[in-house]
Scaffold this active site. Sequence first.
Site, PDB file in Angstrom:
ATOM      1  N   GLY A 273       0.809  -1.215   0.000  1.00 49.60           N
ATOM      2  CA  GLY A 273       0.000   0.000   0.000  1.00 49.60           C
ATOM      3  C   GLY A 273       0.833   1.252   0.000  1.00 49.60           C
ATOM      4  O   GLY A 273       0.573   2.195   0.747  1.00 49.60           O
TER       5      GLY A 273
ATOM      6  N   GLY B 118      -0.613   8.026   1.053  1.00 48.35           N
ATOM      7  CA  GLY B 118      -0.689   8.066   2.505  1.00 48.35           C
ATOM      8  C   GLY B 118       0.583   7.682   3.227  1.00 48.35           C
ATOM      9  O   GLY B 118       1.692   8.020   2.810  1.00 48.35           O
ATOM     10  N   ILE B 119       0.421   6.972   4.340  1.00 46.76           N
ATOM     11  CA  ILE B 119       1.552   6.585   5.176  1.00 46.76           C
ATOM     12  C   ILE B 119       2.544   5.716   4.408  1.00 46.76           C
ATOM     13  O   ILE B 119       3.757   5.861   4.550  1.00 46.76           O
ATOM     14  CB  ILE B 119       1.058   5.828   6.429  1.00 46.76           C
TER      15      ILE B 119
ATOM     16  N   SER C  73      -3.874  -0.856  14.910  1.00 41.94           N
ATOM     17  CA  SER C  73      -4.700   0.305  15.221  1.00 41.94           C
ATOM     18  C   SER C  73      -5.157   0.240  16.666  1.00 41.94           C
ATOM     19  O   SER C  73      -5.323  -0.843  17.236  1.00 41.94           O
ATOM     20  CB  SER C  73      -5.931   0.354  14.312  1.00 41.94           C
TER      21      SER C  73
ATOM     22  N   TYR D 223     -13.935  -4.011  11.031  1.00 43.16           N
ATOM     23  CA  TYR D 223     -12.628  -3.347  11.047  1.00 43.16           C
ATOM     24  C   TYR D 223     -11.883  -3.653  12.340  1.00 43.16           C
ATOM     25  O   TYR D 223     -10.691  -4.013  12.318  1.00 43.16           O
ATOM     26  CB  TYR D 223     -12.803  -1.837  10.881  1.00 43.16           C
TER      27      TYR D 223
END
Length: 360
Positions: free
Chosen positions: A45, A49-50, A174, A200
């Site tokens: 990914g 973003g990150i 997270s 999630y």
Amino acid sequence: MSKYIFPASVFGTVFGCAVLLKNHVTGGRCPSKATINGKTVVITGANTGIGKETAHELAKRGGRIIMGCRDLEKCEAAAKEIRGKTLNPHVYACRLDLASVKSIREFAERIKQKEQRVDVLINNAGVMRCPAWKTEDGFDMQFGVNHLGHFLLTNLLLEKLKESAPSRVINLASLAHIVGKIDFEDLNWEKKKFDTKQAYCQSKLANVLFTRELAKRLQGTGVTVNAVHPGVVATELGRHTGLHQSQFSSSVLSPFFSLLVKSPDLGAQPSVYLAVSEEVEGVTGRYYDVMTEKEPAPQALDEEAARRLWEVSSRLVGLEEEGQSVNSAPPAEGQSKAAQTDPEQTHRQRPGPAVSAVGP
């Protein structure tokens, strides 16, 4: 002129305090100045973003960067941009769709065939609170991409990581794992009403359990694995949450959120820290909140749940039959396989998920 001095000083003071507060809340930058010349880093990914900022920072430090992304065109554009900014020619784009077991296997095979080593694997990609989509193989999208996809990829690259030891695996988790629950009777939401938030949170709890179980199985190999919550980061990941879609939210709450939400650049610093810092050399099986080690939620410390999740995941992605999973064990009882749907049909049902790192 003097009448403007006091308001200006007040504004300056408030602004300065806001900056200091934000730096404190967001954790600041990676304190390590270590370079990684000659080392190869695989990041999932990484086109936005990150992930993109992590690739940029590690390229600046001299690493050979392999960016695995679903959208190859965007990935190649990001890789070109990073090469231009860092003057590091060794930044490469490769196609990787974590919602497809076939794509994951093809990506891993490419890495094993073409790369001499893998020193760092950063499992960064993720989807957050999307609709009830299914992966190509019939898994719940969030469980499939956030956990199963990275579980499979990591296992397929373990021999390369061992050969390159000391090496590191970093799983983007997270804070949401603290309210997560692993429903072993219905991991893929085939029986109960779909709840995107709980789906999630389940996937994020799975990330931490996977980290701890993998660390146990890799003892003595020189490969370490840690999980990290990067903080609340402004990326595309939260586009399904509906945040700031109302006028009140966007006009009134946004200024307060801006003090707490960090940029992708700052959001990448925890991953960079775990990838390069001398302080965490040899540290494994831990959970980090930004760059501070913390104890995860009690359910993330459940060793039996971690073992059972490993066994179930191995079977779901087909590692168990091939004997590729580390210390393979018999399957857990009572676990149903994901719905056997037409792969092409399930893949067509979903728009492409965002691939970015995970916030709270």
